[in-house]
Design an enzyme around this catalytic site. Structure first.
Site, PDB file in Angstrom:
ATOM      1  N   ARG A 151      -5.606   4.428   8.728  1.00  0.00           N
ATOM      2  CA  ARG A 151      -4.839   4.149   9.431  1.00  0.00           C
ATOM      3  C   ARG A 151      -4.778   2.864   9.923  1.00  0.00           C
ATOM      4  NH1 ARG A 151      -6.770   7.397  14.642  1.00  0.00           N
ATOM      5  NH2 ARG A 151      -5.454   9.024  13.803  1.00  0.00           N
ATOM      6  N   VAL A 152      -4.631   1.843   8.837  1.00  0.00           N
ATOM      7  CA  VAL A 152      -4.709   0.689   9.010  1.00  0.00           C
ATOM      8  C   VAL A 152      -3.351  -0.192   8.925  1.00  0.00           C
ATOM      9  CG1 VAL A 152      -6.851   0.429   8.249  1.00  0.00           C
ATOM     10  CG2 VAL A 152      -5.268   0.092   6.587  1.00  0.00           C
ATOM     11  N   LYS A 203      -2.643  12.662   9.725  1.00  0.00           N
ATOM     12  CA  LYS A 203      -2.212  11.365   9.197  1.00  0.00           C
ATOM     13  C   LYS A 203      -0.719  11.565   8.861  1.00  0.00           C
ATOM     14  CE  LYS A 203      -1.919   7.738   6.685  1.00  0.00           C
ATOM     15  NZ  LYS A 203      -2.107   6.555   7.266  1.00  0.00           N
ATOM     16  N   HIS A 241      10.887   1.992  31.140  1.00  0.00           N
ATOM     17  CA  HIS A 241      10.430   3.361  31.878  1.00  0.00           C
ATOM     18  C   HIS A 241       8.771   3.463  31.224  1.00  0.00           C
ATOM     19  CE1 HIS A 241       9.777   7.532  32.197  1.00  0.00           C
ATOM     20  NE2 HIS A 241      10.764   7.655  32.919  1.00  0.00           N
ATOM     21  N   CYS A 257       4.175   4.336   2.763  1.00  0.00           N
ATOM     22  CA  CYS A 257       3.669   5.074   4.073  1.00  0.00           C
ATOM     23  C   CYS A 257       4.810   6.030   4.735  1.00  0.00           C
ATOM     24  CB  CYS A 257       2.662   4.503   4.992  1.00  0.00           C
ATOM     25  SG  CYS A 257       1.610   3.434   4.025  1.00  0.00           S
ATOM     26  N   TYR A 312       8.979  -5.030   2.630  1.00  0.00           N
ATOM     27  CA  TYR A 312       9.385  -4.121   3.298  1.00  0.00           C
ATOM     28  C   TYR A 312       9.234  -4.436   4.821  1.00  0.00           C
ATOM     29  CZ  TYR A 312       4.765  -2.020   4.235  1.00  0.00           C
ATOM     30  OH  TYR A 312       3.424  -1.723   4.470  1.00  0.00           O
TER      31      TYR A 312
HETATM   32  N1  SAJ Z   1      10.188  -0.280  11.125  1.00  0.00           N
HETATM   33  C1  SAJ Z   1      11.355  -0.446  11.847  1.00  0.00           C
HETATM   34  N2  SAJ Z   1      11.278  -0.426  13.074  1.00  0.00           N
HETATM   35  C2  SAJ Z   1      10.151  -0.238  13.833  1.00  0.00           C
HETATM   36  C3  SAJ Z   1       9.011  -0.213  12.986  1.00  0.00           C
HETATM   37  C4  SAJ Z   1       9.117  -0.343  11.858  1.00  0.00           C
HETATM   38  O1  SAJ Z   1      12.504  -0.610  11.317  1.00  0.00           O
HETATM   39  O2  SAJ Z   1      10.195  -0.196  15.274  1.00  0.00           O
HETATM   40  C5  SAJ Z   1       9.920  -0.331   9.686  1.00  0.00           C
HETATM   41  C6  SAJ Z   1       9.467  -1.843   9.257  1.00  0.00           C
HETATM   42  O3  SAJ Z   1      10.345  -2.887   8.963  1.00  0.00           O
HETATM   43  C7  SAJ Z   1       9.009  -1.356   7.688  1.00  0.00           C
HETATM   44  C8  SAJ Z   1       8.492   0.272   7.961  1.00  0.00           C
HETATM   45  O4  SAJ Z   1       9.506   0.476   9.344  1.00  0.00           O
HETATM   46  O5  SAJ Z   1      10.061  -1.350   6.833  1.00  0.00           O
HETATM   47  C9  SAJ Z   1       7.149   0.817   8.154  1.00  0.00           C
HETATM   48  O6  SAJ Z   1       6.784  -0.242   8.791  1.00  0.00           O
HETATM   49  P1  SAJ Z   1       5.352  -0.078   9.824  1.00  0.00           P
HETATM   50  O7  SAJ Z   1       4.836  -1.240  10.209  1.00  0.00           O
HETATM   51  O8  SAJ Z   1       5.794   1.101  10.649  1.00  0.00           O
HETATM   52  O9  SAJ Z   1       4.311   0.776   8.724  1.00  0.00           O
HETATM   53  P2  SAJ Z   1       3.483   0.205   7.572  1.00  0.00           P
HETATM   54  O10 SAJ Z   1       3.835   1.293   6.608  1.00  0.00           O
HETATM   55  O11 SAJ Z   1       3.384  -0.877   7.356  1.00  0.00           O
HETATM   56  O12 SAJ Z   1       1.989   1.246   8.327  1.00  0.00           O
HETATM   57  C10 SAJ Z   1       1.836   2.217   8.755  1.00  0.00           C
HETATM   58  C11 SAJ Z   1       1.087   2.391   9.979  1.00  0.00           C
HETATM   59  N3  SAJ Z   1       1.232   3.647  10.651  1.00  0.00           N
HETATM   60  C12 SAJ Z   1       1.621   3.724  11.877  1.00  0.00           C
HETATM   61  O13 SAJ Z   1       1.969   2.716  12.512  1.00  0.00           O
HETATM   62  C13 SAJ Z   1       1.811   5.020  12.668  1.00  0.00           C
HETATM   63  C14 SAJ Z   1      -0.239   2.103   9.717  1.00  0.00           C
HETATM   64  O14 SAJ Z   1      -0.951   2.415  10.663  1.00  0.00           O
HETATM   65  C15 SAJ Z   1      -0.712   3.189   8.458  1.00  0.00           C
HETATM   66  O15 SAJ Z   1      -1.846   2.998   8.134  1.00  0.00           O
HETATM   67  C16 SAJ Z   1       0.208   2.949   7.302  1.00  0.00           C
HETATM   68  O16 SAJ Z   1       1.593   3.293   7.840  1.00  0.00           O
HETATM   69  C17 SAJ Z   1      -0.208   4.066   6.132  1.00  0.00           C
HETATM   70  O17 SAJ Z   1      -1.070   3.535   5.341  1.00  0.00           O
HETATM   71  O18 SAJ Z   1      -0.137   4.931   6.141  1.00  0.00           O
END
Ligand code: SAJ
Length: 418
Positions: A151-152, A203, A241, A257, A312
């Site tokens: 979960r990194v 996960k 909130h 992911c 991304y």
């Molecule tokens: N994004 C938005 N709005 C937000 C947050 C993100 O549009 O408020 C977009 C980002 O721009 C990106 C996508 O969502 O395109 C995903 O970005 P992210 O930072 O949320 O996710 P990842 O894929 O880099 O990492 C996630 C993380 N999971 C969570 O935060 C629950 C990471 O902890 C996981 O280990 C990883 O997926 C994985 O390997 O599963």
């Protein structure tokens, strides 16, 4: 338990192998890609990740880590191979199956086999377990299987692998306990033992929670554009909130992911996962929404658009599932000419010609910011004014701070259709 074989040396596998090597384990990193193996054995790293270069060079030099294309016997096998989706959005488990089968000839009594790759619910019971069972292995007493998802956050992988809580899902209780013992050599965070199925769903729900909440923010952006509401003000104020955490709207959801994991649940329970399916549809619809806003800002056919950001998300080089690709394709279908600039992406990794900032901005009618790289937060405004006749910036990540009055700045919060 200190002879490890880590299969799949990508964003997760290589940091994982290196951390176990630094803890004193003897680690063999295995990958089908000979170029990866060759560069690693020279201590070179092809992945951009904070601190990884130095760690890998260290453990290779000390002989705790080596790389090969062939699996060898070990006490512990860790599978960290990709689990992408097929065109029809079903999980592609080919690499997990191939890795499990590559382990088979080398497996010995007492071995622990851990799947870190993100997998659909029931995969350990219905796919991985049978691969070993069908060869006569007793999964209760001879070998021990577990699913231990990571979960990194890309960009903080090394520290999160060490400090984040780790869920260890055993094929049975004994397997969970032995897998937990493996991770205690590296993980300083809490290690929680559970069942393989619980770990698989945990996960997937972590990322599905995020996808659904991002979809809610994206839907708010669409409604705001229709009603003339300031999206960002609403999110900022609602999040005052104590128990509200509205996420941020964006150009769509990328990465291997968040954009993928919900489909692993939907595939296994399509009739009960309506919200997850609608959230995916909303997030997948954002590229078209972005292009519709560009058409309102720059109605002239044949105009040039400078796209800033192919990855991304910000400050990494990963372009997997990036919404930038459908956005560029849709803009080209509408007759726009596209210049692309992304300081993190290597030219040999994409088909688009990457330009430096000035060349991309030259004569563009609109700067379309799709990724929140730090480099984009303060753009060279003098160059923009000089290179663009009528400078417009459309920032889908709300990350750019524009000072000049001459530059028209837009984000979802001021694209009122009225
Ligand atoms: N994004 C938005 N709005 C937000 C947050 C993100 O549009 O408020 C977009 C980002 O721009 C990106 C996508 O969502 O395109 C995903 O970005 P992210 O930072 O949320 O996710 P990842 O894929 O880099 O990492 C996630 C993380 N999971 C969570 O935060 C629950 C990471 O902890 C996981 O280990 C990883 O997926 C994985 O390997 O599963």
């Amino acid at each position: 338990m200190n002879k490890l074989c880590v299969i799949g040396l990508g964003y997760i596998g290589l940091p994982t192998a290196s951390l176990f090597a630094r803890s004193g384990c003897s680690v063999l990193g295995v990958d089908v890609n000979e170029a990866v193996v060759e560069s690693l054995n020279k201590g070179q790293v092809l992945i951009k990740e904070e601190g990884l270069n130095q760690l890998v060079a260290e453990v290779i030099d000390q002989g705790f880590l080596s790389a090969s294309t062939q699996v060898q016997p070990a006490d512990v096998f860790i599978i960290t191979v990709p689990t992408p989706i097929h065109e029809d959005k079903t999980a592609n488990l080919d690499y997990v199956i191939q890795a499990s089968e590559a382990i088979l000839p080398h497996i010995q009594p007492g071995n622990v086999v851990i799947v870190e790759s993100t997998i659909p619910p029931r995969t350990m019971y219905d796919v991985v377990g049978p691969i070993f069972q069908n060869k006569g292995w007793d999964l209760n007493s001879e070998i021990f299987l577990a699913h231990c998802p990571e979960r990194v956050l890309p960009g903080k992988i090394l520290q999160e692998l060490i400090h984040n809580t780790r869920i260890v899902g055993g094929y049975n209780a004994e397997s969970a306990s032995r897998a937990a013992e493996v991770y205690r050599q590296v993980v300083k965070g809490e290690i929680i033992e559970t069942t393989a199925l619980t770990a698989e769903m945990t996960k997937l729900m972590e990322n599905t929670y995020r996808d659904v909440n991002i979809a809610l923010a994206n839907e708010l952006a669409k409604i705001s554009s229709h009603l003339g509401v300031n999206t960002l003000d609403v999110i900022e104020l609602a999040n005052q909130h104590p128990r509200v955490n509205l996420h941020q709207p964006g150009p769509g959801v990328g990465g291997h992911c968040i954009a993928i994991d919900p489909y692993f649940i939907i595939e296994k329970s399509p009739e009960h996962s309506q919200m997850m399916q609608v959230a995916r549809e909303i997030n997948e619809s954002m590229p078209l929404f972005v292009v519709e806003q560009v058409q309102r800002l720059v109605p002239t056919a044949g105009a040039k658009i400078a796209v800033l950001g192919l990855t991304y998300k910000g400050n990494i080089d990963d372009t997997r599932e990036s919404p930038a690709f459908p956005i560029i394709r849709l803009l080209e279908e509408q007759g726009y000419y596209i210049n692309v600039h992304d300081p993190y992406v290597k030219q040999d990794s994409v088909s688009y010609e990457l330009k430096d900032f000035k060349a991309a901005v030259q004569d563009a009618s609109c700067l379309l910011v799709l990724t929140d790289h730090n480099e984009f937060k303060q753009l060279p405004e003098k160059d923009i004014i000089q290179l663009m006749e009528n400078p417009i910036v459309f920032d889908t990540k709300n990350c750019v701070r524009i000072n000049s009055e001459i530059i028209q700045y837009y984000h979802y919060n001021n694209l009122y259709e009225g």
